[in-house]
Design a protein around this motif. Structure first.
Motif, mmCIF file in Angstrom:
data_model
loop_
_atom_site.group_PDB
_atom_site.id
_atom_site.type_symbol
_atom_site.label_atom_id
_atom_site.label_comp_id
_atom_site.label_asym_id
_atom_site.label_seq_id
_atom_site.Cartn_x
_atom_site.Cartn_y
_atom_site.Cartn_z
ATOM 1 N N GLY A 71 -8.356 -14.045 -41.645
ATOM 2 C CA GLY A 71 -8.434 -14.675 -40.327
ATOM 3 C C GLY A 71 -8.221 -13.684 -39.207
ATOM 4 O O GLY A 71 -8.961 -13.677 -38.215
ATOM 5 N N TRP A 72 -7.222 -12.815 -39.367
ATOM 6 C CA TRP A 72 -6.962 -11.811 -38.322
ATOM 7 C C TRP A 72 -8.084 -10.786 -38.232
ATOM 8 O O TRP A 72 -8.338 -10.218 -37.161
ATOM 9 N N ALA A 73 -8.757 -10.523 -39.351
ATOM 10 C CA ALA A 73 -9.796 -9.487 -39.373
ATOM 11 C C ALA A 73 -11.097 -9.939 -38.723
ATOM 12 O O ALA A 73 -11.943 -9.096 -38.393
ATOM 13 N N GLU A 74 -11.276 -11.255 -38.527
ATOM 14 C CA GLU A 74 -12.558 -11.751 -38.023
ATOM 15 C C GLU A 74 -12.952 -11.082 -36.708
ATOM 16 O O GLU A 74 -14.076 -10.619 -36.540
ATOM 17 N N ASP A 75 -12.022 -11.050 -35.744
ATOM 18 C CA ASP A 75 -12.349 -10.476 -34.436
ATOM 19 C C ASP A 75 -12.660 -8.990 -34.551
ATOM 20 O O ASP A 75 -13.559 -8.472 -33.875
ATOM 21 N N VAL A 76 -11.913 -8.273 -35.404
ATOM 22 C CA VAL A 76 -12.141 -6.839 -35.590
ATOM 23 C C VAL A 76 -13.536 -6.596 -36.143
ATOM 24 O O VAL A 76 -14.295 -5.730 -35.661
ATOM 25 N N GLU A 261 0.490 -22.188 -31.307
ATOM 26 C CA GLU A 261 -0.588 -21.882 -30.365
ATOM 27 C C GLU A 261 -1.129 -20.501 -30.693
ATOM 28 O O GLU A 261 -0.384 -19.518 -30.704
ATOM 29 N N LEU A 262 -2.443 -20.416 -30.952
ATOM 30 C CA LEU A 262 -3.057 -19.164 -31.386
ATOM 31 C C LEU A 262 -4.298 -18.878 -30.547
ATOM 32 O O LEU A 262 -4.943 -19.786 -30.020
ATOM 33 N N GLY A 263 -4.662 -17.592 -30.480
ATOM 34 C CA GLY A 263 -5.706 -17.158 -29.558
ATOM 35 C C GLY A 263 -7.114 -17.121 -30.099
ATOM 36 O O GLY A 263 -8.038 -16.855 -29.345
ATOM 37 N N THR A 264 -7.317 -17.389 -31.397
ATOM 38 C CA THR A 264 -8.668 -17.376 -31.953
ATOM 39 C C THR A 264 -8.850 -18.554 -32.897
ATOM 40 O O THR A 264 -7.889 -19.039 -33.508
ATOM 41 N N SER A 265 -10.102 -18.981 -33.035
ATOM 42 C CA SER A 265 -10.405 -20.060 -33.973
ATOM 43 C C SER A 265 -10.098 -19.643 -35.403
ATOM 44 O O SER A 265 -9.634 -20.455 -36.221
ATOM 45 N N ALA A 266 -10.361 -18.376 -35.738
ATOM 46 C CA ALA A 266 -10.084 -17.893 -37.091
ATOM 47 C C ALA A 266 -8.603 -17.990 -37.420
ATOM 48 O O ALA A 266 -8.220 -18.395 -38.524
ATOM 49 N N LEU A 281 -10.880 -28.744 -34.507
ATOM 50 C CA LEU A 281 -11.791 -27.623 -34.320
ATOM 51 C C LEU A 281 -13.232 -28.114 -34.377
ATOM 52 O O LEU A 281 -13.526 -29.192 -34.913
ATOM 53 N N SER A 282 -14.130 -27.300 -33.878
ATOM 54 C CA SER A 282 -15.558 -27.600 -33.951
ATOM 55 C C SER A 282 -16.019 -27.639 -35.404
ATOM 56 O O SER A 282 -15.569 -26.858 -36.244
ATOM 57 N N ARG A 283 -16.945 -28.556 -35.690
ATOM 58 C CA ARG A 283 -17.551 -28.574 -37.023
ATOM 59 C C ARG A 283 -18.206 -27.229 -37.331
ATOM 60 O O ARG A 283 -18.208 -26.779 -38.484
ATOM 61 N N LEU A 284 -18.756 -26.573 -36.320
ATOM 62 C CA LEU A 284 -19.362 -25.256 -36.523
ATOM 63 C C LEU A 284 -18.347 -24.265 -37.085
ATOM 64 O O LEU A 284 -18.671 -23.438 -37.935
ATOM 65 N N ALA A 285 -17.101 -24.354 -36.600
ATOM 66 C CA ALA A 285 -16.086 -23.374 -36.977
ATOM 67 C C ALA A 285 -15.513 -23.605 -38.362
ATOM 68 O O ALA A 285 -14.992 -22.666 -38.975
ATOM 69 N N VAL A 286 -15.598 -24.845 -38.867
ATOM 70 C CA VAL A 286 -14.917 -25.146 -40.136
ATOM 71 C C VAL A 286 -15.875 -25.515 -41.257
ATOM 72 O O VAL A 286 -15.428 -25.840 -42.361
#
Length: 335
Positions: A71-76, A261-266, A281-286
């Motif tokens: 999850g943390w690696a997604e943005d990277v 409270e977290l800063g990314t959807s991942a 969350l959005s259906r797209l995200a999950v």
């Protein structure tokens, strides 16, 4: 640890294990042997000093720590992909550039498809131009050479510079002319910007399979959702605003409680999967998590919770440049 973070290839491989639920399935997608991928995961574990996989005779799957790291690696990894795409575009000598910003769900799950479609459209335009040049060259080679030289920049592919932020920040970037075109998820549309509806996006209440809600045989009420601490995005996120507005519109008004409270959807997905609490969350995200059984969608009483996805740009910069208009047309196309 620093060496492990620098190995983006290993992080990408770990992400595939998380997406597909096993080393064997991830290896097939990556086109490597199961043994090679397993060895790479062991090397990553040693570098990180963290156990990423739970191994058993029946197979291997991500541990809780492994799912958090994915999850943390997604943005990277998304940032690295954008960097590599930008470098390829620069090396190809592209002249057109378009700066855009998108909120996270749109950036992660829609923009990549839009950019592929935009590239296909522009490649088709360029091919048509070349075909016209070849046909005309038989008639008047010298004159067509000069005309083609004038037309060449028009058919060059577009370099799209993407900034990912929450909806509030995207609106600020458009207002400050830091980007030409923005894509937002919030229902609070800015009155001072031009807006264009793209599509509707369904929001889902999701939990870990072990959560009591996952065993319910009845729809969940909005009052029960409001009374339960939720894993939520940060203030300014369109996902959070959509939920809080929907609860506040009930009679009597409801308000959400925050478990984390977290800063990314991942990060939100990972925390929900780890049992911190349910979330919206959005259906797209999950959708991948639902297919793989990492999350469970909970039926909610009442009509589906939906929000509009919207494009925004400054009225003084209207009409959009050709490359912006092409991308907007792709984003608005029915799917």
């Amino acid at each position: 640890m620093s060496e492990a973070v620098h190995d983006l290839g290993a992080l990408r491989a770990l992400r595939e294990v998380g997406r597909h639920g096993s080393i064997a399935a991830a290896a097939a997608v990556l086109g490597v042997s199961q043994q090679a991928l397993s060895a790479r995961m062991r090397t990553l574990e040693r570098a990180m000093s963290v156990t990423l996989l739970a191994r058993s005779p029946s197979g291997s799957h991500l541990t809780e720590q492994g799912r958090l790291i994915v999850g943390w690696a997604e943005d990277v990894l998304d940032a690295a992909d954008r960097l590599e795409a930008g470098l390829r575009s620069i090396r190809s000598g592209v002249s057109h550039r378009l700066a855009i910003a998108a909120s996270q769900t749109i950036a992660e799950h829609l923009v990549p498809h839009w950019l592929v479609e935009l590239r296909n459209i522009e490649q088709a335009r360029a091919a048509q131009a070349r075909a016209g040049h070849d046909a005309a060259a038989e008639h008047d080679a010298a004159a067509e050479h000069d005309a083609a030289a004038e037309r060449a920049p028009e058919h060059a592919p577009t370099v799209v510079e993407l900034t990912v932020a929450n909806s509030t920040r995207v609106i600020e970037l458009v207002r400050d002319v830091k980007v030409r075109l923005g894509f937002i998820e919030t229902p609070h549309l800015p009155a001072d910007l031009v807006t264009a509806h793209l599509r509707d996006d369904e929001m889902l209440v999701v939990t870990a399979p072990s959560h009591p809600w996952a065993r319910l045989r009845r729809p969940l009420s909005l009052a029960e959702i409001a009374a339960t601490p939720l894993v939520m995005r940060e203030a300014g996120s369109g996902t959070r605003v959509t939920l809080t507005d929907h609860l506040a519109a009930q009679h009597p008004p409801l308000s959400a409680r925050i478990a984390m409270e977290l800063g990314t959807s991942a990060a939100v997905r990972s925390a929900i999967a780890e049992g911190v609490g349910p979330g919206v969350l959005s259906r797209l995200a999950v959708r991948d998590d639902l297919v793989l059984g990492r999350l469970v969608a909970i039926e909610v009483a009442g009509p589906p919770l939906k929000r509009q996805l919207t494009a925004v740009w400054r009225p003084d910069l209207d009409p959009l440049p050709p490359e912006g208009a092409r991308l907007l047309a792709v984003a608005k196309a029915p799917r």
